[in-house]
Design a protein around this motif. Structure first.
Motif, PDB file in Angstrom:
ATOM      1  N   VAL A  64       0.799  -1.229   0.000  1.00 56.35           N
ATOM      2  CA  VAL A  64       0.000   0.000   0.000  1.00 56.35           C
ATOM      3  C   VAL A  64       0.832   1.279   0.000  1.00 56.35           C
ATOM      4  O   VAL A  64       0.311   2.340  -0.375  1.00 56.35           O
ATOM      5  CB  VAL A  64      -0.992   0.029   1.190  1.00 56.35           C
ATOM      6  N   GLU A  65       2.103   1.219   0.385  1.00 59.04           N
ATOM      7  CA  GLU A  65       2.908   2.452   0.379  1.00 59.04           C
ATOM      8  C   GLU A  65       2.914   3.155  -0.973  1.00 59.04           C
ATOM      9  O   GLU A  65       2.816   4.400  -1.019  1.00 59.04           O
ATOM     10  CB  GLU A  65       4.338   2.162   0.844  1.00 59.04           C
ATOM     11  N   PRO A  66       3.009   2.418  -2.093  1.00 60.03           N
ATOM     12  CA  PRO A  66       2.979   3.121  -3.382  1.00 60.03           C
ATOM     13  C   PRO A  66       1.652   3.818  -3.673  1.00 60.03           C
ATOM     14  O   PRO A  66       1.590   4.677  -4.555  1.00 60.03           O
ATOM     15  CB  PRO A  66       3.235   1.994  -4.402  1.00 60.03           C
TER      16      PRO A  66
ATOM     17  N   PHE B   4      -3.936   5.618   1.993  1.00 61.97           N
ATOM     18  CA  PHE B   4      -4.139   4.178   2.072  1.00 61.97           C
ATOM     19  C   PHE B   4      -3.313   3.566   3.207  1.00 61.97           C
ATOM     20  O   PHE B   4      -3.751   2.615   3.858  1.00 61.97           O
ATOM     21  CB  PHE B   4      -3.798   3.519   0.740  1.00 61.97           C
ATOM     22  N   VAL B   5      -2.121   4.110   3.446  1.00 60.74           N
ATOM     23  CA  VAL B   5      -1.301   3.624   4.556  1.00 60.74           C
ATOM     24  C   VAL B   5      -2.008   3.867   5.883  1.00 60.74           C
ATOM     25  O   VAL B   5      -2.084   2.986   6.744  1.00 60.74           O
ATOM     26  CB  VAL B   5       0.089   4.285   4.538  1.00 60.74           C
TER      27      VAL B   5
ATOM     28  N   ARG C  94       4.223   3.682  14.010  1.00 62.44           N
ATOM     29  CA  ARG C  94       3.664   2.976  12.867  1.00 62.44           C
ATOM     30  C   ARG C  94       3.667   3.888  11.656  1.00 62.44           C
ATOM     31  O   ARG C  94       3.813   5.107  11.785  1.00 62.44           O
ATOM     32  CB  ARG C  94       2.248   2.503  13.171  1.00 62.44           C
ATOM     33  N   PRO C  95       3.500   3.327  10.467  1.00 68.39           N
ATOM     34  CA  PRO C  95       3.502   4.146   9.252  1.00 68.39           C
ATOM     35  C   PRO C  95       2.324   5.121   9.233  1.00 68.39           C
ATOM     36  O   PRO C  95       1.341   4.916   9.950  1.00 68.39           O
ATOM     37  CB  PRO C  95       3.383   3.096   8.142  1.00 68.39           C
TER      38      PRO C  95
ATOM     39  N   MET D  12       9.314  -1.594  10.794  1.00 65.19           N
ATOM     40  CA  MET D  12       8.296  -0.828  10.079  1.00 65.19           C
ATOM     41  C   MET D  12       7.203  -0.322  11.008  1.00 65.19           C
ATOM     42  O   MET D  12       6.588   0.708  10.743  1.00 65.19           O
ATOM     43  CB  MET D  12       7.711  -1.674   8.955  1.00 65.19           C
ATOM     44  N   CYS D  13       6.929  -1.068  12.086  1.00 66.21           N
ATOM     45  CA  CYS D  13       6.013  -0.610  13.116  1.00 66.21           C
ATOM     46  C   CYS D  13       6.346  -1.346  14.402  1.00 66.21           C
ATOM     47  O   CYS D  13       7.070  -2.354  14.386  1.00 66.21           O
ATOM     48  CB  CYS D  13       4.553  -0.844  12.723  1.00 66.21           C
TER      49      CYS D  13
END
Length: 431
Positions: A118-120, A125-126, A156-157, A167-168
């Motif tokens: 989902v990052e892209p 969305f993140v 977290r992101p 990443m989290c």
């Protein structure tokens, strides 16, 4: 003893297959949610994701605890459940754990395949995944073990900086002062399903290898350490997780397809077929995408060919048709065809799970499933009687184009993810 579609596999093959089944379970969302976005937008998709996990994960978490003998109410029990959850497939969702005492612990993700997906798509969305969805669904999973458990973020992101690791990170706290959130409105629909209560084969404690997950929490689960009997039961339970999550998805979709919602993006709804047909159309798309990717990964994991014998083996192991006591399917093969026999009445059809979504006029999920083995396979319904119906799968002269639903699912990095051997896992003792 209940029969299993996994009984015929040797222990080593089962150990290799189990991470694949867990990963394919996580990819169910990657198959279904693009269609939810198209029909309901990002906010509607987010609401569906929350509901499906909230009402499915407590049911299958408790089932796995009972099956592997690690029922408890402490933090270590919560972490053990995560290691056997389709929402946290090993390595792709690389959960690491620290236990401080029975009521306190932390986990973090050294790699999060879902975030990579989902990052892209951007921060909105993140945030939808890592905040809006994770907050209630993490708690729902923890509540299956202890009603006073809460999972809260350390960080977290969206990631700042962009390459932040882990990443989290999250804390888990069990405290009698913690007030459990209300039970979701549709939770009883899954809790009372045939899938929730079905009895599966008992693990043979005399079988060589580990028969349960009692004892200390391990840094990783090495499936090769389990007995064949335990691996068969775990595989059946993981496949049941697939069906329970799908039931949750369909319940959440139907709840949002009232009479006024039928004019959304779904073609069947726009054609005036009504919300029930619109939900079924979305369910079939969801099934088609994950059916193809699952076949592809099972075939690759076991080093199978692309002939009818290979297809028959993939079908015997496919989550759509397992556990056998739930679906009741029969698979036979000839030198050049494979026959799939689906009963009219089974627990799966009564629940409205995947086997209930196909009929002679709606074979797209079966085509995708077969073409995950060889793109030349084509399916057709050839017979029906009072007990069930039969589908024939045979090779055509030319390959078929990949289904759009499979292509949409393939955008996930999980579709091509490779597992590695991490060696002997370490017990995680209280600090």
């Amino acid at each position: 003893m209940s029969r299993s579609g996994f009984d015929h596999l040797p222990r080593a093959a089962l150990a290799a297959l189990l991470p694949e089944l867990l990963l394919c379970g996580q990819l169910i969302d990657r198959s279904g949610l693009p269609h939810a976005i198209a029909a309901f937008g990002r906010e509607g998709m987010t609401a569906i994701a929350i509901e499906e996990w909230q009402i499915a994960s407590p049911v299958y978490t408790r089932r796995m605890q009972r099956a592997l003998g690690f029922v408890g109410d402490d933090v270590a029990t919560i972490f053990k459940g995560l290691q056997l959850d389709i929402g946290a497939p090993p390595q792709f969702m690389d959960f690491r754990f620290r236990v401080e005492d029975r009521d306190h612990g932390e986990f973090w993700l050294d790699h999060c395949g879902a975030l990579m997906d989902v990052e892209p798509m951007g921060d909105d969305f993140v945030v939808a995944m890592c905040h809006t969805i994770e907050d209630p669904t993490f708690d729902a999973t923890a509540l299956a073990t202890n009603a006073h458990a809460q999972i809260r973020p350390i960080h977290r992101p969206p990631r700042r900086p962009a390459d932040r690791h882990p990443m989290c990170a999250w804390t888990v706290t069990i405290d009698p002062a913690n007030i459990a959130p209300p039970v979701p409105p549709n939770a009883e629909l899954v809790a009372s399903s045939a899938a929730a209560g079905i009895e599966l084969g008992v693990i043979d404690t005399d079988d060589p290898g580990r028969a349960d997950y009692s004892g200390p929490l391990l840094s990783d689960l090495r499936f090769a350490d389990f007995s064949k009997s335990a691996l068969v039961r775990i595989a059946d339970e993981v496949c049941l997780q697939h069906h329970l999550l799908t039931l949750g998805f369909m319940i959440a979709v139907r709840a949002r397809l009232g009479p006024d919602a039928a004019a959304g993006a779904d073609p069947a709804a726009r054609a005036g077929a009504g919300p029930k047909a619109a939900a079924m159309t979305m369910g079939r798309k969801h099934f088609t995408g994950i059916a193809g990717i699952s076949s592809e990964r099972i075939r690759a994991a076991l080093g199978l060919g692309d002939d009818p014998a290979a297809l028959a083996e993939v079908l015997r192991l496919h989550p759509a048709w397992n556990p056998l006591p739930y679906t009741g399917v029969e698979i036979t093969e000839t030198s050049d065809t494979v026959l799939l026999r689906i009963p009219h009445r089974s627990d799966a059809t009564a629940d409205g799970a995947w086997p209930a979504m196909i009929d002679a006029d709606h074979l797209a999920p079966l085509d995708a499933m077969a073409r995950g083995v060889n793109p030349r396979f084509v399916t057709q319904a050839i017979a029906t009687d009072e007990h069930g119906w039969t589908v024939e799968m045979a090779l055509a002269p030319q390959p078929f184009r990949e289904a759009t639903e499979v292509t949409l699912t393939r955008y996930s990095t999980g579709a091509s993810f490779t597992f590695t051997d991490r060696g002997i896992p370490l017990p995680l003792t209280v600090l």
